[in-house]
Design a protein around this motif. Structure first.
Motif, short mmCIF file in Angstrom:
data_model
loop_
_atom_site.label_atom_id
_atom_site.label_comp_id
_atom_site.label_asym_id
_atom_site.label_seq_id
_atom_site.Cartn_x
_atom_site.Cartn_y
_atom_site.Cartn_z
N UNK A 39 42.83 31.09 32.91
CA UNK A 39 41.59 31.47 32.96
C UNK A 39 41.46 31.90 34.27
N UNK A 40 40.61 32.77 34.73
CA UNK A 40 40.35 33.39 35.76
C UNK A 40 41.62 33.57 36.55
N UNK A 41 42.70 34.09 36.02
CA UNK A 41 43.82 34.37 36.87
C UNK A 41 43.79 35.83 37.20
N UNK A 42 45.06 36.28 37.73
CA UNK A 42 45.18 37.76 38.25
C UNK A 42 45.02 38.79 37.01
N UNK A 43 44.47 39.79 37.16
CA UNK A 43 44.38 40.81 36.16
C UNK A 43 44.91 41.96 36.49
N UNK A 44 45.01 43.21 35.72
CA UNK A 44 45.50 44.42 36.11
C UNK A 44 46.83 44.33 36.12
N UNK A 71 44.35 43.81 29.08
CA UNK A 71 43.68 43.35 30.38
C UNK A 71 42.16 42.68 29.82
N UNK A 72 41.75 41.91 30.64
CA UNK A 72 40.29 41.43 30.44
C UNK A 72 39.27 42.54 30.46
N UNK A 73 39.53 43.70 30.82
CA UNK A 73 38.55 44.78 31.00
C UNK A 73 38.93 45.79 29.86
N UNK A 74 39.52 45.49 28.87
CA UNK A 74 40.22 46.24 27.80
C UNK A 74 41.15 47.17 27.90
N UNK A 75 41.70 47.39 29.27
CA UNK A 75 42.72 48.36 29.54
C UNK A 75 44.20 47.87 28.95
N UNK A 76 44.80 48.87 28.34
CA UNK A 76 45.94 48.58 27.63
C UNK A 76 47.10 49.20 28.47
N UNK A 77 48.18 48.07 28.40
CA UNK A 77 49.20 48.47 29.61
C UNK A 77 50.37 48.46 28.71
N UNK A 78 51.31 49.33 28.65
CA UNK A 78 52.48 49.50 27.92
C UNK A 78 53.43 48.50 28.50
N UNK A 79 54.07 47.64 27.66
CA UNK A 79 54.98 46.75 28.14
C UNK A 79 56.35 47.16 27.96
N UNK A 107 38.73 31.47 25.68
CA UNK A 107 37.50 31.88 25.93
C UNK A 107 37.04 33.08 25.15
N UNK A 108 35.90 33.42 24.76
CA UNK A 108 35.34 34.83 24.13
C UNK A 108 35.85 35.99 25.21
N UNK A 109 36.38 36.95 24.27
CA UNK A 109 36.69 38.29 25.16
C UNK A 109 35.53 39.09 24.85
N UNK A 110 35.47 39.96 26.04
CA UNK A 110 34.66 40.98 26.35
C UNK A 110 34.83 41.94 25.06
N UNK A 146 47.53 32.07 20.37
CA UNK A 146 46.97 32.75 21.42
C UNK A 146 45.54 32.22 21.63
N UNK A 147 45.36 30.93 21.72
CA UNK A 147 43.78 30.22 22.10
C UNK A 147 43.05 30.20 21.08
N UNK A 148 42.01 29.46 20.99
CA UNK A 148 41.25 29.27 19.96
C UNK A 148 40.17 30.31 19.55
N UNK A 149 39.75 31.00 20.67
CA UNK A 149 38.75 31.89 20.33
C UNK A 149 39.61 33.21 19.76
#
Length: 257
Positions: A39-44, A71-79, A107-110, A146-149
């Motif tokens: 929670x509240x970790x690095x993003x992007x 990502x938390x903002x919805x961006x899709x990253x190719x893994x 936690x709830x997703x945006x 992957x977490x409760x929510x």
């Protein structure tokens, strides 16, 4: 609306230490959802590179384990790329593609993150001709990922429905509670026990994990390990009959106490 996409080259991926193995499309059965749990970790791109370092340096894997990351903002990253055999879901890597949420799935997703997941799920369904199941990692292994929510959202069909104002739809927990109590009411005369199968067993297995009692994968099969986890839960509570079967009292203790 489609999610933004960031390729491996754009986020600065390291070349794999050995060539990837590719999935046989005819054997692909489903999509597995994961999360970082942070929670509240690095993003992007910073977070994606951190995943890659952990998987390649700490774990010794050939590449980042997930096929896709959201990502938390919805961006899709190719893994590891779509179609490559992943490394995130033991015993299922040759039959699935793995999609991980960069944030904490408890936690709830945006709405944007929900849309990112929907975009990837829809693309994979199209790629493999439809009919893929979508499950949480906890359905296939002894984990809370992957977490409760996020798990609840996936099990509910991963529906993206935003009412006017852009707020995520609320869950009517009163209806959920009524449903769970109605299901449990039948278990005094017909308790859940070993050799039984079904969604009720899967629900019990998922709740046992939340109570730190390990039933194995939440696969809907009431086996010896699930029975042992039920007995452990019953012993921990102190007031339940310890027999490894789920009657109404054990069901209520799992869900409402």
């Amino acid at each position: 609306m489609r999610a933004a996409f960031v390729s491996r080259s754009e986020w600065g991926a390291t070349a794999p230490t050995k060539g990837w193995t590719w999935l046989n499309p005819k054997r692909v059965q489903g999509i597995v959802i994961h999360h970082s749990g942070v929670e509240n970790g690095p993003t992007g791109a910073e977070a994606v590179r951190a995943f890659e370092r952990h998987h390649m340096v700490a774990r010794g894997w050939s590449s980042i384990a997930y096929n896709w990351l959201i990502d938390v903002d919805g961006t899709v990253y190719e893994g590891r790329r779509s179609g490559a055999v992943g490394g995130a879901t033991k015993n299922w890597n040759f039959k699935t593609e793995a999609v991980s949420y960069i944030g904490d799935g408890n936690q709830p997703l945006s709405l944007e993150a929900q849309q990112g997941f929907r975009t990837v799920i829809d693309e994979l369904q199209h790629k493999y001709g439809g009919g893929l199941w979508v499950k949480g990692h906890k359905d296939l292994a002894s984990t809370s990922c992957p977490g409760l929510w996020l798990y609840g959202w996936v099990m509910g069909g991963a529906h993206f429905e935003a009412p006017p104002g852009g707020h995520a739809p609320s869950v009517d927990w009163g209806d959920v509670t009524t449903y769970l109590r109605a299901v449990g009411a039948n278990f005094d005369s017909h308790p859940l026990k070993r050799r039984m199968r079904g969604n009720e067993v899967r629900l019990v297995q998922s709740m046992l994990k939340q109570h730190n009692c390990d039933p194995g994968p939440a696969d809907g099969i009431f086996g010896w390990k699930t029975k042992g986890a039920v007995k452990q839960f019953q012993r921990n509570r102190g007031f339940l009959k310890v027999n490894g079967a789920v009657n109404k009292a054990t069901w209520d203790a799992l869900f409402f106490m």
